[in-house]
Design an enzyme around this catalytic site. Structure first.
Site: not given
Ligand SMILES: NC(=O)c1ccc[n+]([C@@H]2O[C@H](COP(=O)([O-])OP(=O)(O)OC[C@H]3O[C@@H](n4cnc5c(N)ncnc54)[C@H](O)[C@@H]3O)[C@@H](O)[C@H]2O)c1
Length: 467
Positions: A304-306, A309
């Site tokens: 869900h991040c790298i 974001d």
């Protein structure tokens, strides 16, 4: 001389024992320090649920809020829906008074409210802040004087100030305003801060409480309240000067990771052509005691991040007529990795005089990284799509996923295939290097193994194609 309210705000907040706070803030601070405060956590997913349990374990009275009624029902029945959280932890929290609800009216009873809702990208790869906005809208009528509201969702600098605060103020039926710097007030205010979640799922080398918590308030009192709240569960909090600094800190951390992974992914492509083992190179470079931090190549970014974001920042940068070239380039390199894996499968099949079309491929690992039950943005999903486009039949095995149904970007409807009779497949593809797998056995039993993770390190076999 008695300090004025203005003095109270200016006083250094790093020394709370000497600071003179407005009474409404002081009361909250006392309850936070004594851990008698009531904490509401909105969004009980991968971030919000573990956070609720940590707070509960520390003695806080925690109420979890979610719009997903199934999650609330599960928690109320002491069931866990996250693999690495055993049901016993939920039972213990419930004995400490942890409850879950879909009823936002209970927000008014809380001393502090922490929001942990998703921040994905839209179909056009732009920030989708609808979850943050909807949560703020739903919470606004229940905000009470002196409450602390903290946003934890990863987002671009300015979200807290430009989006969340106006929504909270507009929807507040009591006409409360956020406490601003230089406008000391004893009444009619609430406090707002941003504090990013920095968890690394599956990483067992650092205890969660030992990851310092970065905290930036809209002004100094909010920073202090949030820092004291988190010091109840984290070894250390790091106070920064604003919500924007806290927001950008998280993005810097993830962009640093994204860019460095892209660098090793690109160098891997070159090393493959040169016949050099990139993993051996990285391990050797990592022996340098300074100036080098190892990053490892793989079949593409996930989670869900790298993968997401960095694009929050590149989107925001356009408002300032600025192109974030490193982010774009890293995105381009990382997004090309699933196609690279598919190319190497075709190469491996070709060596066996087989075409991709009609071949049976068993994919090991759906999760985006080892030993976790999270497949959001997993490159495995993209590779399945690419292989199917070329006519391959794809099956999967993953101890963390008995089935894979429908997600935001996929509808697979697949069931986990047992890890038996591996010689029936034209190719066994290692996408996730879960610790549960016996790689030597897998190589022994298979006709062809394509390894995108260096999981077969140290195993010598002509059957292995490393990519
Ligand atoms: N998962 C991670 O490892 C991780 C690490 C660091 C940061 N983050 C960030 O933390 C944030 C949350 O991520 P997550 O992984 O916990 O997401 P998640 O999807 O696992 O959980 C989010 C929860 O919020 C709930 N929700 C959505 N809209 C809501 C609303 N309006 N009101 C109440 N609840 C609502 C959903 O039902 C869900 O249970 C994201 O911004 C993410 O980028 C995640």
């Amino acid at each position: 001389m008695k300090p004025t309210m203005a003095d109270a705000i200016i006083v250094s907040m790093s020394n709370t024992s000497q600071a003179v706070l407005p009474k409404i803030a002081q009361e909250r601070l006392n309850r936070l320090e004594a851990r008698t405060a009531k904490i509401g956590v909105i969004g009980l997913g991968y971030v919000g649920l573990p956070l609720s349990l940590l707070l509960s374990e520390a003695g806080f009275k925690v109420t979890g809020f979610d719009i997903d009624a199934k999650k609330v029902t599960d928690l109320e029945a002491s069931r866990s829906y996250i693999f690495r959280i055993p049901a016993t932890e939920i039972q213990s929290a419930r004995q400490q008074g942890f409850t879950a609800t879909v009823d936002f009216a209970h927000l008014s009873e809380q001393d502090a409210i922490i929001m942990c809702v998703p921040t994905p990208l839209t179909e056009h790869r732009e920030p989708d802040l609808s979850y943050v906005e909807n949560t703020a809208k739903a919470a606004a009528p229940w905000i009470r004087e002196g409450q602390l509201v903290v946003l934890e969702s990863t987002t671009y600098p300015g979200t807290t100030e430009e989006l969340m605060i106006p929504v909270l103020e507009a929807g507040n039926t009591q006409g409360l305003k956020v406490q601003c710097a230089g406008t000391p007030s004893e009444h009619g205010v609430f406090y707002v801060a941003f504090s990013p979640e920095r968890e690394d799922p599956g990483n067992v080398t650092v205890a969660r409480r030992d990851i310092p918590k970065v905290v930036g308030g809209h002004e100094a009192i909010a920073t202090e309240l949030a820092a004291v709240l988190y010091e109840g569960i984290f070894t250390r909090s790091v106070r920064v000067s604003s919500t924007r600094v806290a927001e950008m800190t998280k993005l810097l951390e993830n962009i640093y990771r994204c860019v460095n992974i892209a660098l090793v992914n690109e160098l891997k492509l070159l090393a493959l052509r040169m016949g050099v083992d990139i993993w051996e190179v990285i391990d050797a470079a990592a022996t340098k005691p300074f100036g080098f931090h190892p990053f490892y190549p793989g079949p593409g970014l996930g989670g869900h991040c790298i993968p997401i974001d960095p694009f929050y920042l590149s989107w925001k940068a356009k408002e300032y007529d600025f192109n974030t070239r490193f982010i774009e380039l890293a995105g381009e390199v990382n997004e090309g990795m699933p196609a690279h894996v598919v190319q190497y499968i075709a190469k491996g099949l070709n060596q066996h005089k087989k075409a991709m079309n009609g071949s049976r491929i068993l994919m090991l690992g759906m999760a985006y990284k080892k030993d976790i039950d999270d497949l959001r943005e997993s490159p495995s999903l993209t590779v399945i799509e690419l292989l199917r486009e070329q006519g391959a039949e794809v099956l999967y095995n993953d101890p963390y996923f008995p089935t894979v149904g429908r997600g935001r970007h996929y509808n697979l409807n697949m069931t986990c295939t047992p890890l038996t009779n591996l010689d029936q497949y034209d190719c066994v593809l290692i996408m996730t290097d879960h610790s549960d797998y016996n790689y030597r056995e897998i190589v022994n039993q298979s006709k062809l193994v394509v390894d995108s993770r260096n999981a077969t390190k140290g195993i010598q076999s002509a059957k292995i194609v490393r990519c």
